[in-house]
Design a protein around this motif. Structure first.
Motif, PDB file in Angstrom:
ATOM      1  N   MET A  14      -6.160 -43.681  18.518  1.00 47.29           N
ATOM      2  CA  MET A  14      -6.763 -42.439  18.051  1.00 47.29           C
ATOM      3  C   MET A  14      -7.545 -41.713  19.153  1.00 47.29           C
ATOM      4  N   TYR A  15      -8.065 -42.494  20.102  1.00 48.37           N
ATOM      5  CA  TYR A  15      -8.943 -41.939  21.131  1.00 48.37           C
ATOM      6  C   TYR A  15      -8.238 -41.598  22.441  1.00 48.37           C
ATOM      7  N   PHE A  16      -6.943 -41.816  22.476  1.00 55.07           N
ATOM      8  CA  PHE A  16      -6.187 -41.514  23.685  1.00 55.07           C
ATOM      9  C   PHE A  16      -5.520 -40.152  23.524  1.00 55.07           C
ATOM     10  N   ALA A  17      -4.846 -39.687  24.542  1.00 52.95           N
ATOM     11  CA  ALA A  17      -4.297 -38.323  24.578  1.00 52.95           C
ATOM     12  C   ALA A  17      -3.484 -37.961  23.337  1.00 52.95           C
ATOM     13  N   GLU A  18      -2.739 -38.908  22.802  1.00 54.03           N
ATOM     14  CA  GLU A  18      -1.897 -38.602  21.650  1.00 54.03           C
ATOM     15  C   GLU A  18      -2.660 -38.620  20.321  1.00 54.03           C
ATOM     16  N   PHE A  54      -9.819 -44.773   9.847  1.00 51.61           N
ATOM     17  CA  PHE A  54      -9.794 -43.317   9.736  1.00 51.61           C
ATOM     18  C   PHE A  54      -8.877 -42.945   8.569  1.00 51.61           C
ATOM     19  N   PRO A  55      -9.133 -41.831   7.909  1.00 53.06           N
ATOM     20  CA  PRO A  55      -8.243 -41.386   6.827  1.00 53.06           C
ATOM     21  C   PRO A  55      -6.991 -40.723   7.404  1.00 53.06           C
ATOM     22  N   VAL A  56      -5.980 -41.539   7.721  1.00 56.88           N
ATOM     23  CA  VAL A  56      -4.760 -41.004   8.320  1.00 56.88           C
ATOM     24  C   VAL A  56      -3.535 -41.160   7.417  1.00 56.88           C
ATOM     25  N   LEU A  65      -1.857 -44.527  15.179  1.00 60.61           N
ATOM     26  CA  LEU A  65      -3.135 -44.013  15.666  1.00 60.61           C
ATOM     27  C   LEU A  65      -4.287 -44.955  15.333  1.00 60.61           C
ATOM     28  N   LEU A  66      -4.228 -45.616  14.188  1.00 58.46           N
ATOM     29  CA  LEU A  66      -5.259 -46.583  13.817  1.00 58.46           C
ATOM     30  C   LEU A  66      -5.179 -47.850  14.657  1.00 58.46           C
TER      31      LEU A  66
END
Length: 180
Positions: A14-18, A54-56, A65-66
């Motif tokens: 989640m914290y990287f570019a994507e 995270f609510p994904v 992403l999680l």
């Protein structure tokens, strides 16, 4: 028996570019965290991976992403703690896990310096843990206050300066490795 325990906080895609919340140079921080992780594994010391939920949704992209970044993927036998709040202690089993491990010193690295790192380190004081923060294995993002952007490096350094001494010993990975 007193143990050093490594806690890697929220080193998630989640914290990287994507991701939805890209941080300042997360790859560099993850690389340093991976060095730290390797050292703890070689010494067969406990490792705890903390995951922020995270609510994904359930879609494949959301699960990705999680997920933990490939640099620090958990291995069998390593604990995963899921959290919903900035503090890794709040409404999680972290304290109980640390009690079971007879933890005395927590070595902390991860994402985001100004939020989850800061909050967790300060909360650790409530339980009388000694804490070492590996500052170059952490990162954050730019913040905006009163219409002004505060760059990520300044945010990070401000938090590390405020933690140093009272709440933790703050050092880089190279110094940490030299001490061990």
């Amino acid at each position: 028996m007193n143990q050093d325990v490594l806690i890697l906080i929220d080193i998630q895609n989640m914290y990287f570019a994507e991701g939805a919340y890209p941080l300042h140079e997360p790859e560099k921080a993850a690389e340093k965290a991976a060095i730290l992780l390797k050292k703890f594994r070689e010494e067969q010391k406990p490792v705890i991976h903390v995951m922020h939920r995270f609510p994904v949704g359930d879609q494949a992209e959301g699960r990705y992403l999680l997920g933990f970044n490939e640099a620090v993927l958990p291995q069998a036998g390593e604990t995963i703690i899921e959290k919903d709040y900035p503090s890794a202690f709040l409404q999680t089993g972290l304290k109980e896990t640390l009690d079971t491990l007879h933890a005395e010193t927590l070595v902390i690295a991860g994402m985001m310096t100004h939020m989850c790192i800061d909050t967790t380190v300060r909360a650790a004081q409530n339980y009388d843990y000694k804490v070492t923060v590996i500052d170059d294995a952490c990162t954050t993002k730019d913040l905006v206050w009163k219409g002004e952007t505060i760059d990520a490096k300044t945010v990070h350094n401000s938090i590390m300066a405020s933690l140093q001494g009272t709440f933790a010993t703050v050092m880089g990975i190279d110094k940490f490795l030299q001490q061990k």
